[in-house]
Design an enzyme around this catalytic site. Structure first.
Site, PDB file in Angstrom:
ATOM      1  N   ASN A 176       1.364  11.254  14.836  1.00  0.00           N
ATOM      2  CA  ASN A 176       1.603  11.323  13.398  1.00  0.00           C
ATOM      3  C   ASN A 176       0.282  11.039  12.671  1.00  0.00           C
ATOM      4  O   ASN A 176      -0.290   9.958  12.831  1.00  0.00           O
ATOM      5  CB  ASN A 176       2.678  10.281  13.032  1.00  0.00           C
ATOM      6  CG  ASN A 176       3.012  10.300  11.563  1.00  0.00           C
ATOM      7  OD1 ASN A 176       2.116  10.377  10.736  1.00  0.00           O
ATOM      8  ND2 ASN A 176       4.278  10.218  11.230  1.00  0.00           N
ATOM      9  N   HIS A 192      -1.591   8.871   8.172  1.00  0.00           N
ATOM     10  CA  HIS A 192      -2.461   7.846   7.598  1.00  0.00           C
ATOM     11  C   HIS A 192      -3.938   8.238   7.596  1.00  0.00           C
ATOM     12  O   HIS A 192      -4.755   7.540   6.998  1.00  0.00           O
ATOM     13  CB  HIS A 192      -2.179   6.491   8.234  1.00  0.00           C
ATOM     14  CG  HIS A 192      -0.769   6.078   7.913  1.00  0.00           C
ATOM     15  ND1 HIS A 192      -0.341   5.916   6.616  1.00  0.00           N
ATOM     16  CD2 HIS A 192       0.330   5.892   8.693  1.00  0.00           C
ATOM     17  CE1 HIS A 192       0.951   5.611   6.614  1.00  0.00           C
ATOM     18  NE2 HIS A 192       1.375   5.593   7.861  1.00  0.00           N
ATOM     19  N   HIS A 216       4.513  13.813   7.665  1.00  0.00           N
ATOM     20  CA  HIS A 216       5.631  13.522   6.759  1.00  0.00           C
ATOM     21  C   HIS A 216       5.233  13.896   5.340  1.00  0.00           C
ATOM     22  O   HIS A 216       4.374  13.250   4.743  1.00  0.00           O
ATOM     23  CB  HIS A 216       5.954  12.022   6.869  1.00  0.00           C
ATOM     24  CG  HIS A 216       7.132  11.572   6.068  1.00  0.00           C
ATOM     25  ND1 HIS A 216       7.600  10.277   6.113  1.00  0.00           N
ATOM     26  CD2 HIS A 216       7.952  12.231   5.206  1.00  0.00           C
ATOM     27  CE1 HIS A 216       8.656  10.157   5.314  1.00  0.00           C
ATOM     28  NE2 HIS A 216       8.878  11.330   4.747  1.00  0.00           N
ATOM     29  N   ARG A 250       6.127  13.468   1.984  1.00  0.00           N
ATOM     30  CA  ARG A 250       7.020  12.627   1.177  1.00  0.00           C
ATOM     31  C   ARG A 250       7.167  13.216  -0.202  1.00  0.00           C
ATOM     32  O   ARG A 250       6.281  13.916  -0.700  1.00  0.00           O
ATOM     33  CB  ARG A 250       6.456  11.203   1.071  1.00  0.00           C
ATOM     34  CG  ARG A 250       6.401  10.454   2.383  1.00  0.00           C
ATOM     35  CD  ARG A 250       5.992   9.011   2.158  1.00  0.00           C
ATOM     36  NE  ARG A 250       7.096   8.229   1.655  1.00  0.00           N
ATOM     37  CZ  ARG A 250       7.834   7.394   2.396  1.00  0.00           C
ATOM     38  NH1 ARG A 250       7.544   7.199   3.660  1.00  0.00           N
ATOM     39  NH2 ARG A 250       8.835   6.736   1.863  1.00  0.00           N
ATOM     40  N   ARG A 277       2.398  10.769  -1.140  1.00  0.00           N
ATOM     41  CA  ARG A 277       1.450   9.639  -1.096  1.00  0.00           C
ATOM     42  C   ARG A 277       0.410   9.815   0.000  1.00  0.00           C
ATOM     43  O   ARG A 277      -0.653   9.240  -0.070  1.00  0.00           O
ATOM     44  CB  ARG A 277       2.178   8.316  -0.946  1.00  0.00           C
ATOM     45  CG  ARG A 277       2.812   8.104   0.401  1.00  0.00           C
ATOM     46  CD  ARG A 277       3.392   6.712   0.511  1.00  0.00           C
ATOM     47  NE  ARG A 277       4.583   6.539  -0.308  1.00  0.00           N
ATOM     48  CZ  ARG A 277       5.536   5.637  -0.052  1.00  0.00           C
ATOM     49  NH1 ARG A 277       5.410   4.825   0.983  1.00  0.00           N
ATOM     50  NH2 ARG A 277       6.595   5.530  -0.805  1.00  0.00           N
ATOM     51  N   GLU A 308       8.186  16.257   9.047  1.00  0.00           N
ATOM     52  CA  GLU A 308       9.092  15.172   8.704  1.00  0.00           C
ATOM     53  C   GLU A 308       9.317  15.158   7.208  1.00  0.00           C
ATOM     54  O   GLU A 308       8.346  15.290   6.440  1.00  0.00           O
ATOM     55  CB  GLU A 308       8.398  13.860   9.086  1.00  0.00           C
ATOM     56  CG  GLU A 308       9.231  12.888   9.823  1.00  0.00           C
ATOM     57  CD  GLU A 308       8.474  11.606   9.993  1.00  0.00           C
ATOM     58  OE1 GLU A 308       8.481  10.793   9.064  1.00  0.00           O
ATOM     59  OE2 GLU A 308       7.858  11.428  11.045  1.00  0.00           O
ATOM     60  N   THR A 360       9.238   4.395   6.544  1.00  0.00           N
ATOM     61  CA  THR A 360      10.642   4.763   6.698  1.00  0.00           C
ATOM     62  C   THR A 360      11.384   3.570   7.301  1.00  0.00           C
ATOM     63  O   THR A 360      11.256   3.294   8.484  1.00  0.00           O
ATOM     64  CB  THR A 360      10.769   5.998   7.607  1.00  0.00           C
ATOM     65  OG1 THR A 360       9.824   6.976   7.160  1.00  0.00           O
ATOM     66  CG2 THR A 360      12.159   6.579   7.542  1.00  0.00           C
ATOM     67  N   GLU A 387      15.992  11.310  16.910  1.00  0.00           N
ATOM     68  CA  GLU A 387      14.859  10.408  17.138  1.00  0.00           C
ATOM     69  C   GLU A 387      15.351   9.001  16.834  1.00  0.00           C
ATOM     70  O   GLU A 387      15.792   8.717  15.710  1.00  0.00           O
ATOM     71  CB  GLU A 387      13.667  10.781  16.252  1.00  0.00           C
ATOM     72  CG  GLU A 387      12.500   9.821  16.474  1.00  0.00           C
ATOM     73  CD  GLU A 387      11.174  10.336  15.961  1.00  0.00           C
ATOM     74  OE1 GLU A 387      10.957  11.564  15.936  1.00  0.00           O
ATOM     75  OE2 GLU A 387      10.334   9.499  15.588  1.00  0.00           O
ATOM     76  N   HIS A 394       8.395   4.844  15.775  1.00  0.00           N
ATOM     77  CA  HIS A 394       8.172   3.943  14.648  1.00  0.00           C
ATOM     78  C   HIS A 394       7.703   2.590  15.152  1.00  0.00           C
ATOM     79  O   HIS A 394       8.393   1.927  15.915  1.00  0.00           O
ATOM     80  CB  HIS A 394       9.394   3.750  13.746  1.00  0.00           C
ATOM     81  CG  HIS A 394       8.987   3.523  12.308  1.00  0.00           C
ATOM     82  ND1 HIS A 394       8.539   2.315  11.858  1.00  0.00           N
ATOM     83  CD2 HIS A 394       8.900   4.374  11.266  1.00  0.00           C
ATOM     84  CE1 HIS A 394       8.211   2.428  10.588  1.00  0.00           C
ATOM     85  NE2 HIS A 394       8.415   3.675  10.201  1.00  0.00           N
TER      86      HIS A 394
HETATM   87  N1  PXP Z   1       8.858   8.875  13.683  1.00  0.00           N
HETATM   88  C1  PXP Z   1       9.320   8.925  12.409  1.00  0.00           C
HETATM   89  C2  PXP Z   1      10.577   9.679  12.144  1.00  0.00           C
HETATM   90  C3  PXP Z   1       8.618   8.307  11.353  1.00  0.00           C
HETATM   91  O1  PXP Z   1       9.096   8.333  10.101  1.00  0.00           O
HETATM   92  C4  PXP Z   1       7.388   7.678  11.637  1.00  0.00           C
HETATM   93  C5  PXP Z   1       6.591   7.072  10.533  1.00  0.00           C
HETATM   94  O2  PXP Z   1       6.233   8.048   9.609  1.00  0.00           O
HETATM   95  C6  PXP Z   1       6.947   7.664  12.971  1.00  0.00           C
HETATM   96  C7  PXP Z   1       7.715   8.246  13.973  1.00  0.00           C
HETATM   97  C8  PXP Z   1       5.663   7.017  13.365  1.00  0.00           C
HETATM   98  O3  PXP Z   1       5.704   5.661  13.096  1.00  0.00           O
HETATM   99  P1  PXP Z   1       4.361   4.814  13.168  1.00  0.00           P
HETATM  100  O4  PXP Z   1       3.421   5.382  12.153  1.00  0.00           O
HETATM  101  O5  PXP Z   1       4.808   3.435  12.861  1.00  0.00           O
HETATM  102  O6  PXP Z   1       3.837   4.969  14.570  1.00  0.00           O
END
Ligand code: PXP
Length: 250
Positions: free
Chosen positions: A12, A15, A48, A50, A54, A75, A106, A156, A199
């Site tokens: 992901n 960030h 993602h 959003r 952001r 996402e 999330t 998931e 997550h």
């Molecule tokens: N899976 C989903 C569905 C998420 O919403 C997120 C966070 O955006 C992640 C995985 C990844 O989480 P993390 O950034 O904490 O590794």
């Protein structure tokens, strides 16, 4: 049941966009991060979009779809606006998540059972467009059953609560959460759902999740993007992959 086969690792890159947007400049570029992740052996890229944009923006999604050679997992919340964007971009996969503007990330799973008819109608055109649709849910059996009923291909499982308990050293509670996640993974697979998890996963807490035999894919972002500051994104991904493979007995 022994862990079976190699796990897929989705990275992901939200960030990277957070950092870019902090200065309103063009860098660091999320597409460049995605290409680095791909070169380091990632199996997919998750981003993602959003409602408040952001981090990832519409143009990032289009650039990712056009630029990467591995599957894109889009996402988003289940809104009409996002449905229209998905049908334009046509990602490999769509992961539906709950979204509240005031949350930092999330925070909970999607209430599929409480919104079943709407979500069934929402995902039908996405499935027709060839997207593999995933529901980001907690370990509640009702949510798993509802996900299967509406025709989702994937669930998931939200590992955020486990990750928080682990980080706080509340190991007995983390173990209980793991047990619930294990049970949920087995139940989802028994209904024919593909199981993913994600997550809050880190080097320290990933092993028990990776070892769950029904789990086919992990999606990991924040920790790896942070680690990339110190050792680089490629090495961070390779290190995570090693830990996943070890947990899997590979
Ligand atoms: N899976 C989903 C569905 C998420 O919403 C997120 C966070 O955006 C992640 C995985 C990844 O989480 P993390 O950034 O904490 O590794």
């Amino acid at each position: 049941m022994q862990p079976s086969g190699k796990l897929r690792l989705g990275i992901n890159i939200d960030h990277v966009a957070t950092l870019r947007n902090a200065r309103g400049s063009a860098w660091p570029d999320p597409l460049r991060a995605a290409l680095l992740a791909e070169a380091a052996g990632a199996d997919g890229i998750t981003a993602h979009l959003r409602e408040d944009r952001r981090h990832i923006r519409d143009a990032d999604m289009a650039a990712l779809k056009a630029g990467i050679g591995i599957p894109l997992n889009f996402e988003c919340a289940a809104t009409d606006e996002m449905q229209a964007i998905i049908l334009t971009i046509r990602p490999h996969a769509v992961c539906l998540v709950p979204e509240r503007r005031e949350e930092r990330t999330t925070e909970g799973g999607l209430d599929v059972a409480g919104d079943e008819a709407r979500l069934a109608a929402f995902i039908a055109p996405l499935r027709d467009a060839g997207c593999r649709v995933s529901m980001f849910i907690g370990h509640d059996a009702r949510q798993i059953e509802a996900s299967a009923r509406i025709g989702a291909a994937v669930v998931e499982l939200h590992t955020g609560h486990y990750s928080d308990l682990h980080a706080e050293g509340r190991m007995a509670e983390a173990e209980a959460e793991l047990a619930a996640l294990r049970k949920a993974a087995a139940f989802a697979a028994s209904l024919g759902l593909e199981v993913h998890a994600g997550h809050g996963l880190t080097y320290d807490n990933v092993a028990p999740i990776a070892a769950m035999p029904q789990v086919m894919e992990l999606n990991i972002g924040h920790f790896l993007i942070g680690e990339a500051v110190f050792i680089g994104l490629g090495p961070a991904i390779e290190d995570m992959r090693l830990r996943m493979d070890q947990a899997r007995g590979l």
